[in-house]
Design a protein around this motif. Sequence first.
Motif, PDB file in Angstrom:
ATOM      1  N   THR A   5       0.552  -1.471  -0.165  1.00 46.08           N
ATOM      2  CA  THR A   5      -0.704   0.226   0.213  1.00 46.08           C
ATOM      3  C   THR A   5       1.149   1.569  -0.241  1.00 46.08           C
ATOM      4  O   THR A   5       1.889   1.157   0.844  1.00 46.08           O
ATOM      5  CB  THR A   5      -1.063   0.256   1.441  1.00 46.08           C
ATOM      6  N   CYS A   6       0.350   2.390  -0.859  1.00 43.15           N
ATOM      7  CA  CYS A   6       1.610   3.605  -1.064  1.00 43.15           C
ATOM      8  C   CYS A   6       0.871   4.138   0.222  1.00 43.15           C
ATOM      9  O   CYS A   6       0.164   4.829   1.124  1.00 43.15           O
ATOM     10  CB  CYS A   6       0.242   4.298  -2.233  1.00 43.15           C
ATOM     11  N   VAL A   7       2.582   4.725   0.804  1.00 42.52           N
ATOM     12  CA  VAL A   7       2.275   5.439   1.777  1.00 42.52           C
ATOM     13  C   VAL A   7       1.665   6.882   1.666  1.00 42.52           C
ATOM     14  O   VAL A   7       1.326   7.826   3.067  1.00 42.52           O
ATOM     15  CB  VAL A   7       4.153   5.929   2.800  1.00 42.52           C
ATOM     16  N   LYS A   8       2.181   7.666   0.718  1.00 40.96           N
ATOM     17  CA  LYS A   8       1.746   8.958   0.029  1.00 40.96           C
ATOM     18  C   LYS A   8       0.046   8.323  -0.208  1.00 40.96           C
ATOM     19  O   LYS A   8      -0.675   9.988   0.920  1.00 40.96           O
ATOM     20  CB  LYS A   8       2.634   9.023  -0.966  1.00 40.96           C
ATOM     21  N   CYS A   9      -0.590   8.095  -0.444  1.00 43.65           N
ATOM     22  CA  CYS A   9      -2.219   7.895  -0.754  1.00 43.65           C
ATOM     23  C   CYS A   9      -3.012   6.850  -1.051  1.00 43.65           C
ATOM     24  O   CYS A   9      -4.313   7.197  -0.799  1.00 43.65           O
ATOM     25  CB  CYS A   9      -2.234   7.850  -2.473  1.00 43.65           C
ATOM     26  N   ASN A  10      -2.094   5.262   0.352  1.00 43.47           N
ATOM     27  CA  ASN A  10      -2.875   4.598   0.106  1.00 43.47           C
ATOM     28  C   ASN A  10      -3.115   3.934  -1.449  1.00 43.47           C
ATOM     29  O   ASN A  10      -4.009   3.185  -1.041  1.00 43.47           O
ATOM     30  CB  ASN A  10      -4.086   4.763   0.965  1.00 43.47           C
ATOM     31  N   ARG A  64       5.624   0.532  -7.204  1.00 37.53           N
ATOM     32  CA  ARG A  64       5.187   1.735  -7.838  1.00 37.53           C
ATOM     33  C   ARG A  64       3.438   1.651  -7.884  1.00 37.53           C
ATOM     34  O   ARG A  64       2.466   0.391  -7.638  1.00 37.53           O
ATOM     35  CB  ARG A  64       4.764   1.946  -9.695  1.00 37.53           C
ATOM     36  N   CYS A  65       2.989   2.981  -6.581  1.00 37.78           N
ATOM     37  CA  CYS A  65       1.651   3.305  -7.094  1.00 37.78           C
ATOM     38  C   CYS A  65       0.978   3.403  -8.205  1.00 37.78           C
ATOM     39  O   CYS A  65       1.914   4.362  -8.966  1.00 37.78           O
ATOM     40  CB  CYS A  65       1.804   4.061  -5.745  1.00 37.78           C
ATOM     41  N   LYS A  66      -0.003   2.765  -8.028  1.00 44.72           N
ATOM     42  CA  LYS A  66      -0.632   2.525  -9.005  1.00 44.72           C
ATOM     43  C   LYS A  66      -1.530   3.307  -9.198  1.00 44.72           C
ATOM     44  O   LYS A  66      -1.727   4.136 -10.773  1.00 44.72           O
ATOM     45  CB  LYS A  66      -1.834   1.126  -9.332  1.00 44.72           C
ATOM     46  N   GLN A  67      -1.974   4.294  -8.449  1.00 45.18           N
ATOM     47  CA  GLN A  67      -2.768   5.614  -8.210  1.00 45.18           C
ATOM     48  C   GLN A  67      -2.201   6.969  -8.371  1.00 45.18           C
ATOM     49  O   GLN A  67      -2.552   7.796  -9.483  1.00 45.18           O
ATOM     50  CB  GLN A  67      -2.851   5.885  -6.689  1.00 45.18           C
ATOM     51  N   CYS A  68      -1.061   7.223  -8.212  1.00 38.75           N
ATOM     52  CA  CYS A  68       0.083   8.230  -8.064  1.00 38.75           C
ATOM     53  C   CYS A  68       1.512   8.554  -8.278  1.00 38.75           C
ATOM     54  O   CYS A  68       1.605   9.529  -8.562  1.00 38.75           O
ATOM     55  CB  CYS A  68       0.144   8.970  -6.346  1.00 38.75           C
ATOM     56  N   GLY A  69       1.591   6.677  -9.240  1.00 37.40           N
ATOM     57  CA  GLY A  69       2.878   6.849  -9.368  1.00 37.40           C
ATOM     58  C   GLY A  69       4.303   6.840  -8.582  1.00 37.40           C
ATOM     59  O   GLY A  69       5.428   6.820  -8.601  1.00 37.40           O
ATOM     60  N   TYR A  70       3.401   6.707  -6.825  1.00 37.77           N
ATOM     61  CA  TYR A  70       4.677   7.225  -5.852  1.00 37.77           C
ATOM     62  C   TYR A  70       6.069   5.494  -6.128  1.00 37.77           C
ATOM     63  O   TYR A  70       5.291   4.236  -6.309  1.00 37.77           O
ATOM     64  CB  TYR A  70       4.450   7.542  -4.779  1.00 37.77           C
ATOM     65  N   LEU A  71       7.298   5.929  -6.333  1.00 35.93           N
ATOM     66  CA  LEU A  71       8.074   4.660  -6.422  1.00 35.93           C
ATOM     67  C   LEU A  71       8.706   4.694  -5.084  1.00 35.93           C
ATOM     68  O   LEU A  71       9.198   5.394  -4.639  1.00 35.93           O
ATOM     69  CB  LEU A  71       9.050   5.005  -6.984  1.00 35.93           C
TER      70      LEU A  71
HETATM   71 ZN    ZN Z   1       0.579   6.634  -3.944  1.00 34.85          ZN
END
Ligand code: ZN
Length: 76
Positions: A5-10, A64-71
């Motif tokens: 799970t992305c730490v920036k946007c979940n 890689r976050c599928k939602q915001c692209g965070y790596l």
């Molecule tokens: Zn994200």
Amino acid sequence: MEQFTCVKCNGPMVKGFVADHGNKSAIFKTLWFDGDAEQASIWGIQGDNISVDRSKQRVIRGIRCKQCGYLELYAV
Ligand SMILES: [Zn+2]
């Protein structure tokens, strides 16, 4: 299978790696080396290439976050 799970946007994250294309016909995994890059030379002539200690190389992998692209990248 692990779920990340992305730490920036979940958002949901997927595994991957960074690729490098050295020329038009080949694609390579990008590698990490600890320390500074040393300029390689042959008979005292230096080019664009660098000299590396292969025993210290690590493949760079990540998610890689599928939602915001965070790596998130890891050298393993
Ligand atoms: Zn994200």
